[in-house]
Every structure is written in C-alpha cells, then in structure tokens.
Write a protein that holds these residues in place. Structure first.
Motif, PDB file in Angstrom:
ATOM      1  N   HIS A   1      12.929   1.490   3.208  1.00 46.80           N
ATOM      2  CA  HIS A   1      12.680   0.079   3.775  1.00 46.80           C
ATOM      3  C   HIS A   1      11.306  -0.032   4.240  1.00 46.80           C
ATOM      4  CE1 HIS A   1      13.004  -4.041   4.816  1.00 46.80           C
ATOM      5  NE2 HIS A   1      13.123  -3.486   6.030  1.00 46.80           N
ATOM      6  N   LEU A   2      10.397  -0.564   3.314  1.00 43.58           N
ATOM      7  CA  LEU A   2       8.955  -0.411   3.851  1.00 43.58           C
ATOM      8  C   LEU A   2       8.455  -2.092   3.856  1.00 43.58           C
ATOM      9  CD1 LEU A   2       7.380   1.987   1.333  1.00 43.58           C
ATOM     10  CD2 LEU A   2       8.423   2.494   3.556  1.00 43.58           C
ATOM     11  N   ALA A   3       9.314  -2.975   3.345  1.00 44.00           N
ATOM     12  CA  ALA A   3       8.761  -4.198   3.358  1.00 44.00           C
ATOM     13  C   ALA A   3       8.776  -4.891   5.127  1.00 44.00           C
ATOM     14  CB  ALA A   3       9.839  -5.195   2.648  1.00 44.00           C
TER      15      ALA A   3
ATOM     16  N   PHE B   1       0.733  -1.238  -0.088  1.00 42.91           N
ATOM     17  CA  PHE B   1       0.104  -0.201   0.083  1.00 42.91           C
ATOM     18  C   PHE B   1       0.949   1.284  -0.095  1.00 42.91           C
ATOM     19  CE2 PHE B   1      -2.100   2.851   3.269  1.00 42.91           C
ATOM     20  CZ  PHE B   1      -2.860   3.611   2.226  1.00 42.91           C
ATOM     21  N   PHE B   2       1.631   1.251   0.936  1.00 37.47           N
ATOM     22  CA  PHE B   2       2.784   2.315   1.241  1.00 37.47           C
ATOM     23  C   PHE B   2       3.532   2.632   0.076  1.00 37.47           C
ATOM     24  CE2 PHE B   2       5.426   4.687   4.983  1.00 37.47           C
ATOM     25  CZ  PHE B   2       5.311   5.800   4.348  1.00 37.47           C
ATOM     26  N   GLY B   3       4.223   1.649  -0.383  1.00 37.77           N
ATOM     27  CA  GLY B   3       5.267   1.562  -1.448  1.00 37.77           C
ATOM     28  C   GLY B   3       4.652   1.767  -2.867  1.00 37.77           C
TER      29      GLY B   3
ATOM     30  N   SER C   1       9.558  -5.346  17.094  1.00 35.39           N
ATOM     31  CA  SER C   1      10.505  -5.535  15.863  1.00 35.39           C
ATOM     32  C   SER C   1      10.876  -3.972  15.303  1.00 35.39           C
ATOM     33  CB  SER C   1       9.793  -6.301  14.828  1.00 35.39           C
ATOM     34  OG  SER C   1       9.007  -5.579  13.977  1.00 35.39           O
ATOM     35  N   LYS C   2       9.936  -3.126  15.444  1.00 37.16           N
ATOM     36  CA  LYS C   2      10.125  -1.890  14.825  1.00 37.16           C
ATOM     37  C   LYS C   2      11.157  -0.979  15.902  1.00 37.16           C
ATOM     38  CE  LYS C   2       7.399  -2.069  11.331  1.00 37.16           C
ATOM     39  NZ  LYS C   2       8.006  -1.792   9.873  1.00 37.16           N
ATOM     40  N   ILE C   3      10.981  -1.153  17.253  1.00 34.90           N
ATOM     41  CA  ILE C   3      11.727  -0.555  17.984  1.00 34.90           C
ATOM     42  C   ILE C   3      13.303  -0.851  17.661  1.00 34.90           C
ATOM     43  CG2 ILE C   3      12.376  -0.072  20.440  1.00 34.90           C
ATOM     44  CD1 ILE C   3       9.496  -0.082  21.239  1.00 34.90           C
TER      45      ILE C   3
ATOM     46  N   ILE D   1      11.111  -3.157  -5.058  1.00 37.05           N
ATOM     47  CA  ILE D   1      11.217  -4.810  -5.008  1.00 37.05           C
ATOM     48  C   ILE D   1      10.321  -5.238  -4.058  1.00 37.05           C
ATOM     49  CG2 ILE D   1      13.693  -4.612  -5.566  1.00 37.05           C
ATOM     50  CD1 ILE D   1      14.344  -4.988  -2.618  1.00 37.05           C
ATOM     51  N   ASP D   2       9.928  -6.507  -4.044  1.00 33.64           N
ATOM     52  CA  ASP D   2       8.782  -7.089  -3.332  1.00 33.64           C
ATOM     53  C   ASP D   2       8.762  -8.664  -3.777  1.00 33.64           C
ATOM     54  OD1 ASP D   2       6.051  -5.549  -1.942  1.00 33.64           O
ATOM     55  OD2 ASP D   2       6.073  -7.850  -2.194  1.00 33.64           O
ATOM     56  N   VAL D   3       8.471  -9.438  -2.592  1.00 35.21           N
ATOM     57  CA  VAL D   3       7.937 -10.887  -2.925  1.00 35.21           C
ATOM     58  C   VAL D   3       7.072 -11.332  -3.782  1.00 35.21           C
ATOM     59  CG1 VAL D   3       6.568 -11.398  -0.944  1.00 35.21           C
ATOM     60  CG2 VAL D   3       8.494 -12.771  -1.210  1.00 35.21           C
TER      61      VAL D   3
ATOM     62  N   SER E   1       5.213  -8.084  19.479  1.00 33.51           N
ATOM     63  CA  SER E   1       6.125  -8.451  18.794  1.00 33.51           C
ATOM     64  C   SER E   1       6.443  -7.586  17.395  1.00 33.51           C
ATOM     65  CB  SER E   1       5.824 -10.161  18.072  1.00 33.51           C
ATOM     66  OG  SER E   1       4.649  -9.899  17.179  1.00 33.51           O
ATOM     67  N   TYR E   2       5.388  -7.069  16.964  1.00 38.82           N
ATOM     68  CA  TYR E   2       5.350  -6.069  15.888  1.00 38.82           C
ATOM     69  C   TYR E   2       6.412  -4.833  16.176  1.00 38.82           C
ATOM     70  CZ  TYR E   2       3.598  -2.946  12.301  1.00 38.82           C
ATOM     71  OH  TYR E   2       3.454  -1.787  11.115  1.00 38.82           O
ATOM     72  N   MET E   3       5.603  -4.114  17.525  1.00 37.05           N
ATOM     73  CA  MET E   3       6.330  -2.900  17.888  1.00 37.05           C
ATOM     74  C   MET E   3       7.803  -2.938  18.321  1.00 37.05           C
ATOM     75  SD  MET E   3       6.309  -2.405  21.405  1.00 37.05           S
ATOM     76  CE  MET E   3       5.363  -1.061  21.986  1.00 37.05           C
TER      77      MET E   3
HETATM   78  N1  LIG Z   1      -0.083   1.480   6.532  1.00 35.69           N
HETATM   79  C1  LIG Z   1       0.191   2.065   7.607  1.00 35.69           C
HETATM   80  O1  LIG Z   1      -0.731   3.040   8.120  1.00 35.69           O
HETATM   81  C2  LIG Z   1       1.207   1.870   8.387  1.00 35.69           C
HETATM   82  C3  LIG Z   1       1.385   2.210   9.681  1.00 35.69           C
HETATM   83  C4  LIG Z   1       2.335   1.829  10.660  1.00 35.69           C
HETATM   84  C5  LIG Z   1       3.393   1.439   9.918  1.00 35.69           C
HETATM   85  N2  LIG Z   1       3.500   1.038   8.602  1.00 35.69           N
HETATM   86  C6  LIG Z   1       4.748   0.534   7.809  1.00 35.69           C
HETATM   87  O2  LIG Z   1       5.002   0.695   6.782  1.00 35.69           O
HETATM   88  C7  LIG Z   1       5.381  -0.128   5.873  1.00 35.69           C
HETATM   89  C8  LIG Z   1       4.601  -0.372   4.738  1.00 35.69           C
HETATM   90  O3  LIG Z   1       3.282  -0.794   4.934  1.00 35.69           O
HETATM   91  P1  LIG Z   1       2.034  -1.126   4.145  1.00 35.69           P
HETATM   92  O4  LIG Z   1       0.621  -0.541   4.637  1.00 35.69           O
HETATM   93  O5  LIG Z   1       2.326  -0.877   2.756  1.00 35.69           O
HETATM   94  O6  LIG Z   1       2.126  -2.660   4.128  1.00 35.69           O
HETATM   95  P2  LIG Z   1       1.860  -3.713   3.124  1.00 35.69           P
HETATM   96  O7  LIG Z   1       1.515  -5.075   3.706  1.00 35.69           O
HETATM   97  O8  LIG Z   1       0.780  -3.314   2.158  1.00 35.69           O
HETATM   98  O9  LIG Z   1       3.338  -3.749   2.120  1.00 35.69           O
HETATM   99  C9  LIG Z   1       4.371  -4.481   2.721  1.00 35.69           C
HETATM  100  C10 LIG Z   1       4.846  -5.037   1.492  1.00 35.69           C
HETATM  101  O10 LIG Z   1       6.209  -5.698   1.992  1.00 35.69           O
HETATM  102  C11 LIG Z   1       6.267  -6.921   1.177  1.00 35.69           C
HETATM  103  N3  LIG Z   1       6.902  -7.876   1.622  1.00 35.69           N
HETATM  104  C12 LIG Z   1       7.061  -8.766   2.889  1.00 35.69           C
HETATM  105  N4  LIG Z   1       7.989  -9.799   3.032  1.00 35.69           N
HETATM  106  C13 LIG Z   1       8.717  -9.609   2.102  1.00 35.69           C
HETATM  107  C14 LIG Z   1       9.981 -10.095   1.944  1.00 35.69           C
HETATM  108  N5  LIG Z   1      10.463 -11.061   2.387  1.00 35.69           N
HETATM  109  N6  LIG Z   1      10.562  -9.803   0.605  1.00 35.69           N
HETATM  110  C15 LIG Z   1      10.192  -8.852   0.001  1.00 35.69           C
HETATM  111  N7  LIG Z   1       9.051  -8.059   0.450  1.00 35.69           N
HETATM  112  C16 LIG Z   1       8.366  -8.409   1.243  1.00 35.69           C
HETATM  113  C17 LIG Z   1       4.767  -7.790   1.035  1.00 35.69           C
HETATM  114  O11 LIG Z   1       4.556  -8.485   0.045  1.00 35.69           O
HETATM  115  C18 LIG Z   1       3.840  -6.235   0.981  1.00 35.69           C
HETATM  116  O12 LIG Z   1       3.851  -5.873  -0.581  1.00 35.69           O
HETATM  117  C19 LIG Z   1       5.366  -1.457   6.938  1.00 35.69           C
HETATM  118  O13 LIG Z   1       6.871  -1.590   7.285  1.00 35.69           O
HETATM  119  C20 LIG Z   1       4.672  -1.141   8.010  1.00 35.69           C
HETATM  120  O14 LIG Z   1       5.057  -1.755   9.198  1.00 35.69           O
HETATM  121  C21 LIG Z   1       2.532   1.269   7.899  1.00 35.69           C
END
Ligand SMILES: NC(=O)c1ccc[n+]([C@@H]2O[C@H](COP(=O)([O-])OP(=O)(O)OC[C@H]3O[C@@H](n4cnc5c(N)ncnc54)[C@H](O)[C@@H]3O)[C@@H](O)[C@H]2O)c1
Length: 326
Positions: A76-78, A11-13, A160-162, A30-32, A156-158
């Motif tokens: 780095h958003l993945a 979404f963000f990317g 990993s981010k901290i 890049i993405d999986v 676990s999620y927070m």
């Molecule tokens: N959307 C929000 O409101 C929000 C809020 C807080 C934090 N974030 C952070 O922003 C970032 C992006 O969020 P998002 O909403 O776009 O999430 P998302 O799930 O839509 O996108 C994450 C992407 O990472 C990819 N990915 C996962 N594992 C992978 C791997 N091993 N190799 C390559 N790609 C891989 C997924 O396929 C996915 O497309 C994340 O790190 C998330 O923690 C987002």
C-alpha cells in the motif's frame, strides 16, 4: 507470488514493479491516474507480460469488485504527500490517507490465502522526537515516537502515517511497516529537493546565485534501485512478518548546500555561487536511519554511490528537460 501495488503509477510503485517483474511475480498496479496521463516509462513498464494496470480510485471503489482475491503480497503505497501539498491540504492528508488505507484493509480482510500487507510509512514520524531532543543517530526503528505540534499543517502527514502504522499493528492479518527515508532517482516527479535543485540549477544564469533553503540540514539519500532491491530480497524472507523496517541508507550524510554543489558539479555548473537561505519551517535538522535491521535480514549492505545515483537522476531529467526543467 501474486503482488498488488497501490499508488503503482507513483515513483516508488513504478520502480518496485520494475524490480519485482525481474522475478517470477505476477503484478497488478492500481492508481488514480488515467491512461491519458501516462508517461513513456510507465507505458513501457505495463507492456511487460507480468504487469497489469487498473485505473482505480481507492477513495471510491470497493476493491473486491475489481480485483482478484488471491494476492499474496499487497504493497500500500498510495497516499497524498509532498511538503507543499501537505501544507495546503492538511485535512485531506489526514482524512484521505486514512480512508485509502481503510479501504485496502477491508479488501485484505476478505482474502483467504494468508496475505501480507506492506504499508509505506515515512521517516517524518521521527520528526517530533528529534524536536524534543530524544533522537539518536543513526535512528533505530524502536525509537520512541513523540508528536510535534498538532496545530501545524505539516504534522498531518506524519500523523496519518503513525495512525496507519497503529492500524497495521492491530490487524489480524500479517503486515510489514516500511519507513522510507529520502528515496531518490529517475521519475520522482518535481515535489522533492533533488529534482527541484536540478531545475533551479538549470535555470540559473552563468556565474549566477542559487538560493538554498535549510543549507545545513542533513539527509542520507537512498537511490531507488537500492531500496527496491532490498524489498525484493525482504519479501523472500519468511521471518519478516509484523516488523518495522527503516528503508534508506545511513551514509553518507550530506547537507543541502553540499547536495546543491554536488549537483552543480554533475551538471557542469561550477560557476554557480550558493546563497544560503533560511531554514524551511518544519524541516528536520537531521535525518539518518539505522538500516542495520533491513541490511541484516536481506543480506544487502552495499549502496549506489551518491555521485552515481545523482548522475543517473540528472541524466533522466535532462532527457525529459522540455517537460521537467523549462
Ligand atoms: N519517495 C520517498 O522518499 C518516500 C519517503 C517517505 C514515504 N514515502 C511513502 O511511500 C509511498 C509512495 O511514495 P511516492 O514517492 O511513490 O509518491 P508518489 O506521489 O509518486 O506516488 C503516490 C501515488 O499514489 C496515487 N494515489 C493518490 N491518491 C490515490 C487514490 N485515491 N487512489 C489511487 N491512487 C492514488 C498517486 O496518483 C501516485 O501515483 C507513499 O505512501 C509515501 O508516503 C515515500
């Protein structure tokens, strides 16, 4: 500028790439996700001249073998995320989010052109401080971080981010930490409250009841176009290095019940009654970032009205209703 975005299919990317492509940036996503999984919007995005997509799993690949070595900006958003995913797979969230970041850091360390790493952290990192009664609102970036119960899977999620933030602070290259707060908009998947409510409102019978969890928990929702415009402005500022920025909006605060009623109105479903359900375990009662620091450096203070953003979001999900809403 030559930009790399990990998690670029997400979404963000996706929205960030779409925004940055308006400038003279060369962008690699890049993405999986494999090509067979692409949706229409993403297929259209990567038709743009300046955008390249590479199917790379950050857990397996040595990035220097696959990528150019002259990126100026790396986002780095993945990550593994989403409340249910985190509750079901806390070990994977902790260990794989770290492995992905570590892989990216190893790559950035090899670049010789003074690149800058933008790390997507999260608003969740303030959750422990809120529980301990120590959070102020709107919440500034320099708030002390207190850990919640480590035995809870949601932690676990927070964590990993901290940990990711701490690693960025200890790196020798330049980095910027972004703490996104409830970004929303078209193509945000189905993991979050807004698309889930749209789907459940659509499925509710005429004059029926819609159950809303955590009805009085408050959030400030930030339309994705506003968030990526801020980032586009931020990367042009030379004094942004080694800093932390909340990414979001500080008003309006809206509770889950009000959000459901607003969406029901937008969807012409004012016949629906709200049934107040229990609070979701671990859901923060209130989340509202101070965006003063980012607004000042980018000189952008305006935000999309919540009604406008929600309408745009609903219109997108309605267009693809056979896939998302049935
Ligand atoms: N959307 C929000 O409101 C929000 C809020 C807080 C934090 N974030 C952070 O922003 C970032 C992006 O969020 P998002 O909403 O776009 O999430 P998302 O799930 O839509 O996108 C994450 C992407 O990472 C990819 N990915 C996962 N594992 C992978 C791997 N091993 N190799 C390559 N790609 C891989 C997924 O396929 C996915 O497309 C994340 O790190 C998330 O923690 C987002």
């Amino acid at each position: 500028m030559k930009i790399l975005i990990t998690g670029g299919y997400g979404f963000f990317g996706y929205h960030l790439a779409k925004e940055l492509a308006k400038n003279s940036c060369e962008i690699t996503l890049i993405d999986v996700k494999s090509k067979e999984e692409f949706d229409e919007d993403f297929k259209n995005l990567i038709l743009k001249d300046k955008i390249t997509y590479l199917n790379i799993n950050l857990l397996n690949n040595k990035l220097e073998k696959e990528l150019d070595n002259d990126f100026s900006h790396i986002f780095h958003l993945a990550a593994l995320l989403g409340v249910q995913n985190v509750l079901d797979n806390p070990y994977e969230v902790l260990s794989l989010n770290f492995k992905m970041l570590d892989n990216v850091i190893s790559f950035v360390n090899l670049l010789e052109n003074d690149p800058i790493l933008y790390f997507a952290s999260t608003s969740e990192i303030y959750a422990g401080t809120l529980l301990a009664g120590g959070l102020t609102f709107p919440t500034p970036e320099q708030s002390n971080l207190i850990l919640p119960d480590l035995t809870l899977p949601r932690t676990s999620y927070m964590l990993s981010k901290i940990y990711g933030e701490a690693i960025c602070h200890s790196c020798t290259f330049k980095s910027v930490i972004l703490r996104p707060h409830n970004l929303y908009g078209p193509r945000m998947g189905m993991k979050h409250v807004i698309p889930q409510l749209i789907k459940r409102i659509n499925q509710t019978k005429k004059n029926g009841c819609l159950g809303v969890y955590s009805p009085y928990h408050k959030r400030t929702f930030c339309y994705i176009d506003d968030a990526v415009k801020q980032i586009s402005a931020l990367i042009n500022q030379i004094n942004n290095e080694n800093q932390i920025f909340n990414l979001g909006t500080q008003n309006p605060e809206i509770n889950m019940k009000e959000l459901a009623l607003t969406l029901a109105k937008i969807m012409n479903r004012e016949d629906i009654k709200i049934n107040e359900l229990e609070n979701t375990p671990g859901s923060p009662e209130r989340r509202c970032p101070s965006t003063k620091k980012l607004d000042e450096i980018t000189n952008i203070k305006n935000r999309t009205l919540i009604n406008t953003g929600l309408k745009e979001t609903f219109n997108w999900y309605w267009k693809y209703r056979d896939y998302y809403l049935d």
